[in-house]
Design a protein around this motif. Sequence first.
Motif, PDB file in Angstrom:
ATOM      1  N   ASP A  59       8.532  -8.384  14.896  1.00  0.00           N
ATOM      2  CA  ASP A  59       7.262  -8.878  14.364  1.00  0.00           C
ATOM      3  C   ASP A  59       6.941 -10.211  15.042  1.00  0.00           C
ATOM      4  OD1 ASP A  59       5.024  -8.865  12.601  1.00  0.00           O
ATOM      5  OD2 ASP A  59       6.066 -10.308  11.309  1.00  0.00           O
ATOM      6  N   MET A  60       5.818 -10.247  15.749  1.00  0.00           N
ATOM      7  CA  MET A  60       5.439 -11.423  16.539  1.00  0.00           C
ATOM      8  C   MET A  60       4.606 -12.404  15.701  1.00  0.00           C
ATOM      9  SD  MET A  60       6.738 -10.975  19.410  1.00  0.00           S
ATOM     10  CE  MET A  60       7.382  -9.727  20.501  1.00  0.00           C
ATOM     11  N   GLY A  61       4.963 -13.679  15.741  1.00  0.00           N
ATOM     12  CA  GLY A  61       4.260 -14.686  14.927  1.00  0.00           C
ATOM     13  C   GLY A  61       4.489 -14.353  13.461  1.00  0.00           C
ATOM     14  N   THR A  62       5.758 -14.178  13.135  1.00  0.00           N
ATOM     15  CA  THR A  62       6.141 -13.635  11.816  1.00  0.00           C
ATOM     16  C   THR A  62       5.845 -14.591  10.670  1.00  0.00           C
ATOM     17  OG1 THR A  62       7.918 -12.363  10.783  1.00  0.00           O
ATOM     18  CG2 THR A  62       8.571 -14.433  11.855  1.00  0.00           C
ATOM     19  N   GLY A  63       5.683 -15.911  10.961  1.00  0.00           N
ATOM     20  CA  GLY A  63       5.429 -16.885   9.887  1.00  0.00           C
ATOM     21  C   GLY A  63       6.562 -16.808   8.877  1.00  0.00           C
ATOM     22  N   ARG A 125       0.650  -9.759  12.725  1.00  0.00           N
ATOM     23  CA  ARG A 125      -0.458  -9.896  11.770  1.00  0.00           C
ATOM     24  C   ARG A 125      -0.988 -11.320  11.811  1.00  0.00           C
ATOM     25  NH1 ARG A 125      -0.518 -11.860   6.308  1.00  0.00           N
ATOM     26  NH2 ARG A 125      -2.341 -11.136   5.215  1.00  0.00           N
ATOM     27  N   ALA A 126      -2.305 -11.422  11.986  1.00  0.00           N
ATOM     28  CA  ALA A 126      -2.996 -12.723  11.913  1.00  0.00           C
ATOM     29  C   ALA A 126      -2.414 -13.745  12.886  1.00  0.00           C
ATOM     30  CB  ALA A 126      -2.949 -13.253  10.476  1.00  0.00           C
ATOM     31  N   VAL A 127      -2.208 -13.354  14.132  1.00  0.00           N
ATOM     32  CA  VAL A 127      -1.628 -14.249  15.126  1.00  0.00           C
ATOM     33  C   VAL A 127      -2.499 -14.335  16.386  1.00  0.00           C
ATOM     34  CG1 VAL A 127       0.384 -14.643  16.622  1.00  0.00           C
ATOM     35  CG2 VAL A 127       0.711 -13.799  14.292  1.00  0.00           C
TER      36      VAL A 127
END
Length: 251
Positions: A59-63, A125-127
Motif C-alpha cells: 500500500d503506497m502512501g499508507t499513512g 488511497r488519497a495519495v
Amino acid sequence: MQPDQLKAIFRQGWMNSHVVDHRVQRFIKGEFGFEPSRNAWKKVLAEAASGENIHRAVDMGTGPGTIAQFWAEMGMETTGVDFSATMLDAAKTVAAQQKLDISFMEADVEAPPLPTGSFDLVSSRAVLFTLPHPGYALARWAQLLRPGGLMVLIGEISPTDPEKQKRAYRPAEGWQPDAEYREAMKQLPFREHTDQMLRVVMEAVGLKDIRSISMDAVMSSRWEHEKQEPAYGVLQGTPYILVGQRADEKL
Ligand SMILES: C[S@@+](CC[C@H](N)C(=O)[O-])C[C@H]1O[C@@H](n2cnc3c(N)ncnc32)[C@H](O)[C@@H]1O
C-alpha cells in the motif's frame, strides 16, 4: 520549485503530529471506525482484490495504514510505504492494537526501493493528489506487479457544490499550510483529479481490464453515518475504486 524541494515541503507537512492525529481521528477512528462503514469498505475492497493468487500486497502512501490493514485482515502478506516517519509510527500503533502483522517501509512512493514484479497487488488511497509526478509513480507501481497482478486505486472526487465544499473541508486542528506550502500545492498536477483521468494514466502505464467497483455499499453506510453524526461531513465527496491488471510480461 524543483521536485525535491516540493517533496521536502510536503513531507514536512505530512510529518506534523497534528496532521497525523487528524488522519487517525478522521479515518481510522472516524469513517473506518464506524462499523457499518468498515463492513462496507471490507466488501468493496474484497471485490477489488478478487483474482487468482493475490497474496502479497503493498500500500503506497499508507499513512496510518488505513488500507494496509484491510489487506492484512484478508490474510495477505502486507507492506505499507510512506515517507512520513510519524505517519508510520501511528500505523505501527494501530496495527499492534488490531493485532495485524504489517511491514512498514519509509520511502518515497515515486521511487520505492522494491523489487520489480514482486507483488500481486499494489494499492494507494488519497495519495496521487499530493505527488509532483503521479505519472512516474503509477508507472513504477505497475512494474512492481507480477504479470496478472492488480493495481487498486482508491480516491474521492471533491464536491463542486460550494456548500458541500465548505462542509467537506476539515483542516487538521493545530496546523495550517503556510504561504510556501500553499504555493507548492499549486504545482501538483493531480491536486484535483477524477477517476476518469486516472483511468487514462492506468491505460498509459500498460494496465488492462480496468474496472470500477460499485461504491453503493459505502454510500449507504455514509448515509447511516450522516444520520448519526451530521457534522462529520462524510457524504460530501464521491468515493471510487479503480482496478487494473498487469497483463504483459513487459511494460
Ligand atoms: C492523504 S494521506 C492518505 C493516507 C492513507 N492512504 C489513507 O487513505 O488514509 C497521504 C499520505 O501519503 C504520504 N505521501 C505523500 N507523498 C509521499 C511520497 N512522495 N512518498 C511517500 N509517501 C508520501 C503522506 O505522508 C500521507 O501519509
